[in-house]
Design a protein around this motif. Structure first.
Motif, PDB file in Angstrom:
ATOM      1  N   GLY A 243       4.981   1.335   5.928  1.00 49.16           N
ATOM      2  CA  GLY A 243       3.519   1.378   5.702  1.00 49.16           C
ATOM      3  C   GLY A 243       2.759   2.495   5.692  1.00 49.16           C
ATOM      4  N   ASP A 244       3.315   3.756   5.860  1.00 50.15           N
ATOM      5  CA  ASP A 244       2.428   4.796   5.885  1.00 50.15           C
ATOM      6  C   ASP A 244       2.156   5.509   4.565  1.00 50.15           C
ATOM      7  N   PHE A 245       0.937   6.033   4.484  1.00 48.96           N
ATOM      8  CA  PHE A 245       0.609   6.789   3.353  1.00 48.96           C
ATOM      9  C   PHE A 245       0.149   8.223   3.610  1.00 48.96           C
ATOM     10  N   ILE A 246      -0.040   8.270   4.779  1.00 47.27           N
ATOM     11  CA  ILE A 246      -0.892   9.833   5.016  1.00 47.27           C
ATOM     12  C   ILE A 246       0.353  10.961   5.040  1.00 47.27           C
ATOM     13  N   PRO A 248       3.209  10.981   3.275  1.00 47.73           N
ATOM     14  CA  PRO A 248       3.492  11.207   1.837  1.00 47.73           C
ATOM     15  C   PRO A 248       2.115  12.089   1.146  1.00 47.73           C
ATOM     16  N   SER A 257       5.572   9.241  -3.813  1.00 48.10           N
ATOM     17  CA  SER A 257       4.510   8.234  -3.582  1.00 48.10           C
ATOM     18  C   SER A 257       5.245   7.021  -2.531  1.00 48.10           C
ATOM     19  N   GLY A 260       2.858   2.691   0.529  1.00 45.87           N
ATOM     20  CA  GLY A 260       1.466   2.634   1.071  1.00 45.87           C
ATOM     21  C   GLY A 260       0.440   3.447   0.397  1.00 45.87           C
ATOM     22  N   VAL A 263      -0.693   0.857  -2.452  1.00 45.26           N
ATOM     23  CA  VAL A 263      -1.506  -0.008  -1.882  1.00 45.26           C
ATOM     24  C   VAL A 263      -2.823   0.789  -1.486  1.00 45.26           C
ATOM     25  N   TYR A 264      -3.000   1.736  -1.080  1.00 43.57           N
ATOM     26  CA  TYR A 264      -4.198   2.740  -0.406  1.00 43.57           C
ATOM     27  C   TYR A 264      -5.274   2.867  -1.793  1.00 43.57           C
ATOM     28  N   GLU A 265      -4.425   3.353  -2.864  1.00 41.66           N
ATOM     29  CA  GLU A 265      -5.107   3.816  -4.054  1.00 41.66           C
ATOM     30  C   GLU A 265      -5.412   2.535  -4.910  1.00 41.66           C
ATOM     31  N   ALA A 280       1.674  -4.866  -1.251  1.00 37.06           N
ATOM     32  CA  ALA A 280       1.777  -5.054   0.322  1.00 37.06           C
ATOM     33  C   ALA A 280       2.623  -5.995   0.803  1.00 37.06           C
TER      34      ALA A 280
END
Lengths: 303, 273, 406
Positions: A243-246, A248, A257, A260, A263-265, A280
């Motif tokens: 689930g991490d996006f920070i 990457p 990418s 996460g 999803v965040y974008e 998600a």
């Protein structure tokens, strides 16, 4: 046989009567204990998860960007048909699996030493050593790794000193793998430690008595008993990576990418909640299956 | 004998791995430049007073502590209640409950965050300290639950029964027998829960409005890149301050030899349940 | 793990839970949910808040002001004076992209935020989404000192109604390390050149497609690109194809200004697209750096302070607009951040603060310089020439995330 003085001199106030009544009706106690946390979970957490799930089957109007509550599978079709999204999913799962394996390998000897070899004082020190990094900000730790990986950073400086050429690690998937393994290592060490700590000495003695040498004991006694701990730790490492996006965003380069990030974008930036929800759901399904498997392996007791 | 040596070396290497970045962070709290590069361009103390005087940092730190304490308190109550219920009673849907309670930690944070965010939007709840607390408490409950139920599984229920046999009613038993047995598990659970809440950024991004917790402030501070030394100063102090409570908690919950022996007893006792 | 007879009870429990959830969600209303931002709104029709009459005078400050801003736009250097003078305590929520700002401003700021410093590619979406309201420029004395092009630009003024006041502007420059490029590169071709593979960086922003279009406008005139934000399907595809060719050459798409600064400082990048801010910071840290605007021209951004429809502190918002448009505040921000003020009277103050900065940031440049920049604006389907087959922003986003950055 109980002495008469103990029984008859016990106070028979209201508290004692309620307590006795509750003792006779265990389901009332169960209900009282269970209702507040269950209410929290059902009405807040599960309800919101449910809404998210359902949103994945809706879509947005690309003109007005309003959510239209029209049931359709369009989001899922896009997910599966688009090559980039497929690549993102595979990349996320692949690196999550790699990180899990790496952490398990790193954690096992460490946890074994901590649980069974270290003195009491060393054990406390190791405990502190494992927990304190969790308090240092995630982002600050990632930036420290960037300093290590960057072109003119610590790693290349060190390699230069021993005569090796520079490596390009910054902003690569390899860098992400290393950083993720670093970040989640304490979450793997703790359950493995808990599992190893619970092995009674007698088991190992018995194994030695039966003639098994070190390696055999490890393979046949220690590893199977540590497995629930490893699986419990893997739940954390796998889901945290999934689930991490920070990381990457900070450490990844082109073609790094994760689920996460998309999803965040789509939530924070493009406002396409249905698509974000659909994407998600992928980690939710994966973790759901993983949890069912983990339960069978007894991981829930080891957490 | 060689295995002991090998284990020692491995442990040392892993410890070095864990702490190298921490040392870098602490070193770079003294960086003269706001850009992080190697080697350290210069040494200065100026960031320490500057961070201390920065109202944004103080507000963020305060909010983080507030949210963490409230979330941990809620988690202690609800988490132990749930673990008692699951451990002691056989009721309809027990397996489901123990599965569901694990979800907030097992599902990625971005999903919890998104879900809670849309839940709040749906119900017209404004994002504030309380929504942050709700988000944090949800996964803190899981941690306390896990710790307490693990401890409950290891304690023999015969102690409770003995207490009842001796005439103590429910509340006295809880106060004098159960609670002391659990206290260290509660402390460990509370500490880990607070730690996770303190450094949580993903769920908090989705559940906070115009407020900043410390991790959110840090997340914002990295944008322009002029605040990195301040971030390092904050981490420097947080790390130093938390060594003490973590050491205490480690001492309380550690004790390998004791638990190894009681583990055997506990397993035997469990078969009787 | 004990295997009790509860195994059979598991599935009914799950089903009950599932049913409860579905009932819960089904019970909650029907219809479409609003979502701020009318990206593909087509430009036709009035903005939803067009008839909200702005105030005719500014009352007493409410004591607080909540802003959504680009990082670096709300520095104590100029906000401190504002806070002491007006008693409005400023708090800022920073956003890294126009898209983020639009999302944060959903529902008119949600009753939480008063103003947003929106760039031209966000402002139209905010206006047509009903998230910002008209302001009365007569209440802002320095407005008449703005350069004429920024008094009522199309990205913040519709039908004569002003939805905010212009703030500052700047170009997206070509930044390079002079140790690797002894003479300034004169064309954007250098960032598409395989010779510099692994050393190039460009912003991670769908609007970057316009930069590719700008390059194609000069090198492939047969595509017929006139306005780089009004691209038909074939034109968009060509720009995306160019960006896909560029992808293997890119070290990293920077999402934060600090990332680009770090890349240049630490040797990971030697050339790339940038804002003047990064150059200013690198220079003050002693890093050899330079920038230029190549012959094909440049895209740029012009920011507007817009007022949220549901602003909780409208008086403080007006006091802020009055303050931030004064020559002194404009000069402070321009020299600190590295951008160009809208207020023409800021130039001499800029030179006082930082000698020569007025010329460096083109604060006194002729109108031709301003006109040479293709300012960010939201791509919409309406091509402005009677055609409506231009690609809206959602297509740009889709193309960017799936085909370029992946």
């Amino acid at each position: 046989m109980a002495s008469g003085t103990i029984q008859t001199s016990a106070p028979r106030g209201a508290g004692a009567r309620i307590s006795a009544a509750l003792w006779r009706r265990p389901w009332v106690r169960a209900a009282l204990l269970l209702t507040p946390p269950l209410a929290w979970f059902v009405f807040i957490y599960l309800a919101s998860l449910g809404i998210l799930l359902i949103t994945a089957f809706w879509r947005i109007n690309s003109f007005t960007t309003n959510i239209e509550r029209v049931w359709n599978l369009g989001n899922f079709r896009t997910l599966l048909e688009n090559a980039t999204y497929r690549a993102i999913m595979l990349r996320t799962i692949g690196i999550a699996a790699l990180v899990t394996v790496t952490d398990a390998v790193l954690a096992l000897p460490f946890a074994y030493y901590m649980a069974r070899v270290a003195s009491r004082r060393a054990q406390t020190a190791l405990f502190v050593g494992v927990l304190v990094p969790l308090w240092a900000s995630y982002i600050a730790r990632v930036y420290a790794w960037l300093l290590i990986f960057t072109h003119d950073g610590v790693l290349n400086w060190g390699l230069d000193k021993i005569g090796l050429g520079p490596v390009t690690l910054a902003y690569t998937n390899t860098a992400m793998w290393i950083v993720f393994s670093y970040l989640w290592l304490p979450f793997m060490i703790l359950p493995v430690y808990a599992a190893l700590e619970r092995i009674p000495d007698s088991y190992l003695e018995a194994s030695a008595d039966l003639g098994a040498r070190g390696g055999r004991t490890v393979a046949k006694v220690i590893l199977p008993l540590a497995l629930p701990g490893i699986v419990a730790g893997s739940i954390f490492t796998f889901s945290l990576t999934l689930g991490d996006f920070i990381t990457p965003f900070l450490v990844g380069g082109t073609g790094s990418s994760f689920i996460g990030n998309v999803v965040y974008e789509n939530v924070g930036v493009a406002g396409n909640i249905p698509f974000a929800a659909a994407f998600a759901i992928v980690p939710v399904v994966i973790m759901g299956l993983y949890l069912l498997g983990a339960r069978r392996l007894g991981a829930f007791e080891a957490m | 004998m060689w295995t002991r040596l090998a284990l020692r070396i491995w442990t040392a290497l892993v410890l070095a791995f864990l702490f190298a970045p921490i040392l870098i962070i602490m070193l770079y709290a003294f960086n003269t430049s706001t850009i992080q590069s190697w080697p350290l361009p210069g040494f200065t103390f100026k960031w320490f007073p500057e961070t201390w005087n920065d109202p944004e940092v103080r507000d963020a730190l305060l909010l983080s502590i507030k949210a963490g304490l409230i979330a941990t308190a809620i988690a202690l109550v609800l988490g132990s209640a749930a673990s008692f219920a699951v451990h002691r009673f056989r009721f309809f849907g027990r397996e489901v409950v123990s599965f569901v309670v694990v979800l907030p930690l097992a599902l990625p944070g971005i999903i919890t965050g998104m879900a809670l965010n849309s839940f709040f939007n749906f119900n017209g709840i404004n994002l504030s300290l309380w929504t942050i607390v709700v988000g944090h408490a949800t996964f803190c409950i899981v941690i306390v639950y896990n710790n307490v139920i693990a401890r409950l599984r290891r304690t023999s229920s015969s102690l409770i029964e003995a207490s009842m046999d001796l005439g103590a009613h429910g509340w006295t038993t809880f106060r004098t027998v159960t609670f002391p047995l659990l206290s260290t598990a509660l402390v460990a659970g509370a500490l880990l829960a607070f730690a996770l809440s303190f450094d949580e950024v993903i769920v908090t991004t989705f559940t906070s409005g115009a407020q900043n917790t410390l991790p959110l402030w840090i997340f914002g501070a990295i944008r322009l890149g002029q605040r990195l030394p301040e971030v390092n100063v904050v981490v420097f102090f947080v790390v130093l301050f938390t060594v003490i409570p973590v050491t205490i908690a480690a001492r309380l919950t550690g004790g390998g030899g004791v638990t190894r022996a009681s583990a055997a007893a506990g397993q035997v006792a469990q078969k009787d349940e | 793990m004990t295997r009790t007879g509860m195994g059979a009870g598991r599935w009914p429990a799950l089903a009950a839970l599932g049913a409860a959830l579905i009932l819960l969600t089904a019970a909650c209303g029907g219809g479409t949910e609003g979502n701020g931002g009318g990206g593909g709104g087509g430009g036709a029709g009035q903005p939803p808040t067009a008839n909200m009459a702005p105030p005719t005078s500014v009352g007493a400050g409410e004591g607080k002001l909540a802003l959504i801003a680009w990082e670096g736009y709300v520095q104590p250097l100029w906000t401190k004076t504002f806070e002491t003078k007006t008693g409005c305590d400023v708090s800022a929520k920073y956003a890294g992209s126009s898209d983020e700002m639009v999302t944060l401003m959903a529902d008119g700021g949600g009753g939480q935020y008063d103003m947003v410093s929106a760039s031209g590619d966000a402002s139209l979406r905010l206006i047509y989404g009903g998230d910002v309201r008209p302001v009365n420029v007569d209440l802002i004395p320095d407005w008449k000192n703005f350069i004429p092009q920024l008094q009522s630009p199309p990205h913040n003024t519709i039908d004569g109604k002003h939805y905010g006041i212009s703030l500052q502007w700047g170009p997206n420059t070509l930044m390079y390390n002079p140790q690797d490029f002894p003479t300034a590169p004169d064309s954007w071709s250098v960032i598409y050149d395989p010779k510099y593979k692994g050393k190039i960086t460009v912003p991670d922003n769908p609007i970057q497609i316009a930069d590719a279009a700008l390059y194609l406008k000069a090198t492939k005139p047969e595509l017929g690109i006139t306005d780089v934000y009004e691209l038909t399907r074939p034109q968009l595809d060509a720009a995306v194809a160019l960006l896909r060719q560029q992808q293997p050459l890119i070290r990293k798409y920077w999402g934060l200004a600090s990332q680009e600064i770090s890349m240049f400082k630490n040797g990971d990048a030697i050339i790339g697209a940038s804002w003047p801010y990064q150059e200013s910071i690198l220079r003050s840290n002693g890093v050899p750096i330079a920038s230029t605007i190549p012959k094909e021209g440049a895209t740029g951004w012009a920011d507007t302070w817009m007022m949220a429809t549901n602003a909780p502190h409208p008086n403080c918002a007006y006091l802020w607009m009055q303050y931030i448009s004064t020559a002194k505040a404009q000069a402070l921000q321009a020299t600190w951040y590295g951008e160009t003020p809208a207020n023409t009277k800021a130039c001499p103050i800029m030179d006082q603060l930082d000698k020569g900065s007025c010329a460096v940031y083109h604060a006194n440049a002729p109108a031709s310089y301003f006109d040479s920049i293709s300012f960010w604006k939201t791509p919409i389907a309406d091509c402005g020439n009677g055609e409506t087959n231009c690609m809206p922003y959602s297509e740009w986003q889709q193309a960017w995330t799936t085909e370029v950055t992946g």
